[in-house]
Design a protein around this motif. Sequence first.
Motif, short mmCIF file in Angstrom:
data_model
loop_
_atom_site.label_atom_id
_atom_site.label_comp_id
_atom_site.label_asym_id
_atom_site.label_seq_id
_atom_site.Cartn_x
_atom_site.Cartn_y
_atom_site.Cartn_z
N UNK A 1 29.53 -9.80 -13.42
CA UNK A 1 29.10 -10.91 -14.28
C UNK A 1 27.58 -10.99 -14.32
N UNK A 2 26.98 -10.93 -13.10
CA UNK A 2 25.52 -11.02 -13.03
C UNK A 2 24.86 -9.94 -13.87
N UNK A 3 25.38 -8.70 -13.73
CA UNK A 3 24.75 -7.60 -14.46
C UNK A 3 24.99 -7.71 -15.95
N UNK A 4 26.15 -8.21 -16.29
CA UNK A 4 26.42 -8.40 -17.71
C UNK A 4 25.48 -9.44 -18.30
N UNK A 5 25.09 -10.42 -17.44
CA UNK A 5 24.19 -11.47 -17.90
C UNK A 5 22.73 -11.05 -17.79
N UNK A 6 22.50 -9.76 -17.40
CA UNK A 6 21.13 -9.25 -17.46
C UNK A 6 20.40 -9.14 -16.15
N UNK A 7 21.12 -9.29 -15.01
CA UNK A 7 20.44 -9.12 -13.74
C UNK A 7 20.06 -7.64 -13.57
N UNK A 8 18.85 -7.42 -13.03
CA UNK A 8 18.42 -6.04 -12.82
C UNK A 8 19.09 -5.50 -11.56
N UNK A 9 19.15 -4.16 -11.45
CA UNK A 9 19.76 -3.55 -10.27
C UNK A 9 19.05 -4.02 -9.01
N UNK A 10 17.71 -4.05 -9.08
CA UNK A 10 16.94 -4.44 -7.91
C UNK A 10 17.35 -5.82 -7.43
N UNK A 11 17.63 -6.73 -8.40
CA UNK A 11 18.03 -8.08 -7.99
C UNK A 11 19.32 -8.04 -7.20
N UNK A 12 20.24 -7.22 -7.68
CA UNK A 12 21.54 -7.15 -7.02
C UNK A 12 21.38 -6.58 -5.61
N UNK A 13 20.60 -5.49 -5.51
CA UNK A 13 20.39 -4.89 -4.19
C UNK A 13 19.74 -5.91 -3.27
N UNK A 14 18.71 -6.60 -3.78
CA UNK A 14 18.00 -7.58 -2.97
C UNK A 14 18.96 -8.65 -2.47
N UNK A 15 19.83 -9.08 -3.34
CA UNK A 15 20.79 -10.12 -2.99
C UNK A 15 21.68 -9.67 -1.83
N UNK A 16 22.18 -8.42 -1.96
CA UNK A 16 23.08 -7.93 -0.92
C UNK A 16 22.34 -7.70 0.39
N UNK A 17 21.14 -7.08 0.28
CA UNK A 17 20.38 -6.78 1.49
C UNK A 17 19.97 -8.07 2.20
#
Lengths: 109, 898
Positions: B808-824
């Motif tokens: 959902x986040x990526x579909x709404x335009x979150x960048x890959x870096x944001x996702x990685x940062x969130x998980x890390x």
Amino acid sequence: MSKPTDLVQGTLDLLILKILALEPMHGWAIAQRIRQMSNEVLQVGQSALYPALHKLEQQGLIEAEWKVSENNRRAKYYSLTSTGRRAMAKEADQWERLSAAISLIVRTI
Amino acid sequence: MGAALGRHLADRADHIGDCEMSDKLKLLRLRLRSLFKPKQVEQELDEELQYHLQCQIDEGLAAGLSQEEARYAALRALGAITQNKEECRTMRRVTWIEDLGKDLRYGARTLRKNPAFTLVALLALALGIGANTAMFSVVYGMLFRPLPFADADRVAVVCLNYAQRDYIFGTMCIRDYLVWKQNNHAFEDPCLYRNQRMDIGGPEATPEQVVGSVVTANFFSTLGVRPLLGRTFVPGEDRPNTPSLVVLSETIWRRRFAAERTVLGRTIILNGASATVIGVMPEAIRFPRAETQLWTNLPLVPPTRYGPWFYRGLARLKSGVTLEQAQTETNNIGQLMAQQNPYYKRARMPVVTVRDALLGTTVKPAILVMTGAVGLVLLIAVVNVANLLLARATVREREVALRLSLGAGRGRVVRQLLTESVLLAGIGGMAGLALAWGAIKLIRVWNPGDLPLIDFVRLDWGALGFMAFASMLAGILFGLVPALESSRADLSLTIKEGGRTGGGSLARGRARNALVVAEIAISLTLLIGAGLLLRSFLNLQRVNGGFFAPPEQILTMRISPGDPKYDDEHTGLAFYAEVLRLARSVPGVEMAAVTNSLPPNRQGDADSFGLEGQTLGPGEMNPVVTVATVGPDFLQVLGIPLIKGRYFTDYDNEKAPPVTLVSDGFVRRFFPDGKALGKHVKYGDRWMEIVGVVGNVKYLSLSTDTDPAYYMPFAQNYFPPAFLTIRSSGDAGLLAARLRNEIQSIDAGVTLADIDTLEQALDGAVSQPRFNTMLLGLFAGIALVLAAVGIYGLMAYSVAQRKHEIGVRMALGAARADVVRMMVRQGLSLAALGIVLGLGGAFALTRLLKTMLFGIGVTDGLTFAAAPLGMLLVVLLATSLPALRATRISPAVALRSD
């Protein structure tokens, strides 16, 4: 003869406990007593009776002892344990509530 | 409703616990009877049904039927008898045993179906349980297994410890022994002993050097041991001028004397003199040292002065006296000695049990630390498996929910899940047992720096029991939380979720996070411990022994001439001159010299001394320091620097005026003005002129402060045996065989021992710290890997769970870096908490390492900074791999994934 299925499972347990509350008895006598006391409505075949007795014994609600019967033969007499007495009171209570509730509905509608 | 009632009754089926006390025993008896006397139970069932049949027939007869008809009617009414009996049997079955079998089969099937999970869990458990089982064997073998002495707890080694000198436990001289004996009330007749290297020769085999012990006559009766053959010493055999008698160990008797019974009464050559063999001790008796090969009687010659201090006391407590009471008494005796001789400042007489004397001071703390460490490793393994199980609990949520909704009690479900985890732990334990067996084999073969009592360490029934107990406990520990968690499954919710795999309750997520934090904390604690030992070990290796020749080019060997004729100074010096001549003739040998002391830990002698111009009060004396007797060239061979004056030369011989060299430390301590050259030092009653000052050398050990030392020329203080020391142009080890042949050709009685390069000696000196470091490092490594697996598992699981959300986040335009940062960020916040807790744990626990550390404190800054950083790096790696994978999720797929 009424089939044992007429006696829903669990109900037979309660009947056995109730009957044994009066005095220790062997299997045959229990069956006779249930028949008499229910005015011949309930008939328990041995195919239902003995498994039920053995189960109750395993659960510690009743205990068994070999004694000489009224016709001078060795018979296995069952009697209620104190745990069984406690359980019987609880089950009887629950039965009263259930049947009262059901008759209430049956009568009203 | 009947069904409801029925289930209510059925639910109590296995719960003996619900019964009243008086009924419990009856019930237990009943069940045991069903289990163990099935025939009798079966017979009674027949009889009971037969009785019923009989009653039915009686009823028929009473109603007027014939016997035949009545019987037929009764049988018909009874129905199928066999089927009926089977039902009764079913009711009688002892259900929990049945269930156990079922659960085990089911558990085994589940484990087989998840090989990856099973393998990781088994590996963790095998390592954890195996390390603990091995450690249990070590602890039991060394600290608790009964020693082969009668009432070993009542026998104590008594030492003398005073301010100037600090040997392990301390040693005493004969004069101290006599004072002790005179004032003793706590012990039965005290005895005295001293360990000594001895040359054993005779017609049986070539001469050799062994470790022996010189003991007073009551030594063996005090230990309470009986000989295998012959006799031990009898009272009076320690008087001066008693002939030399020998008790052999079983080992040397078998090896050297071919286990011949005729050895009794035979004369052998001991230190060049004849001695008579009177007995053989069984192999189990290894005291005072594990390697002691023979015992000889000590003639108690009345002492004329204090020293030499090589002796220790051995005594058995009188009945009714405790070790503490004895200690109080000997402390008083120590004070008395200090009054008689002011040199014994703060003299104490430590009383230690035989076991402690055998173990020494360094082993116990190491065992304690290692036991703690393996405990932590097991804990981390348990936590890891618990974590894996929790993750799986989510997957199994629907299975459990189904069971619950089909009427299984919660207890029943918990029991089934626990059976599975105990099964897992049991298999892990078996694998661990194999590991422990291997580890013990390895330790015994390797035996780092002669571990004492290692023969007592073996895998036995006790270890097996421990393994079973540890496995059971581990299984319950790691199984309980996940099992309780799973069985709490919210039926309606899970079933409503339909096919979707696991929402994973909030509580469960929290439990998983907590477990990962615990893993990080524990492994960080271990990592810091290992780091401290590593730093300390490196420090120790960097210690300079005070010599500058390359250690691999130095070869040393202890040479004993054997024949007593060489005790004579003149003949002896000629012998060693010949040794040197032959050694120098071997190609590759550049220099050769003799000495009685070698770095890093072979101090030849220690004694007090007198100083020119110094007046001492009555009873006062200078400290005991290292005394090295060395031939010309010794200091050059080892590369010990000359600071002032000159080295010894060939001219410093028995005819020349006595001379001495002193160490730099000696000058600093006893000549505050630094002017030592030309002054005189007294050894015994001989004054020697100081002709040079040399660098400090460690003769005691690498980790102790350098002892002040003075040197005497070999030719002016001849005393065999001595070491030959050579420097070669290449690898000195290659010259050993050639040198041995040359030297043995001088005399048939010559023995050579301890043939080592200096490199090997240095290596041996650090073998125990190295062993400790490697062991703790291994444990820390295992812990780190387990923690990494744990956090990786958590993150991978978390990514899988949040796939939908990430989509959902990526579909709404979150960048890959944001996702990685969130998980890390999620992983790092756990790591931060774990690191803080781990630092706290390390802070509290590393003080246990205090006695094992050299050159650093227990809160060494570098270690406490580097270990968390390393930990953080591992966590980062374990976190970012799954996080990166998350970004490869295609939104479209993720959204459709459920």
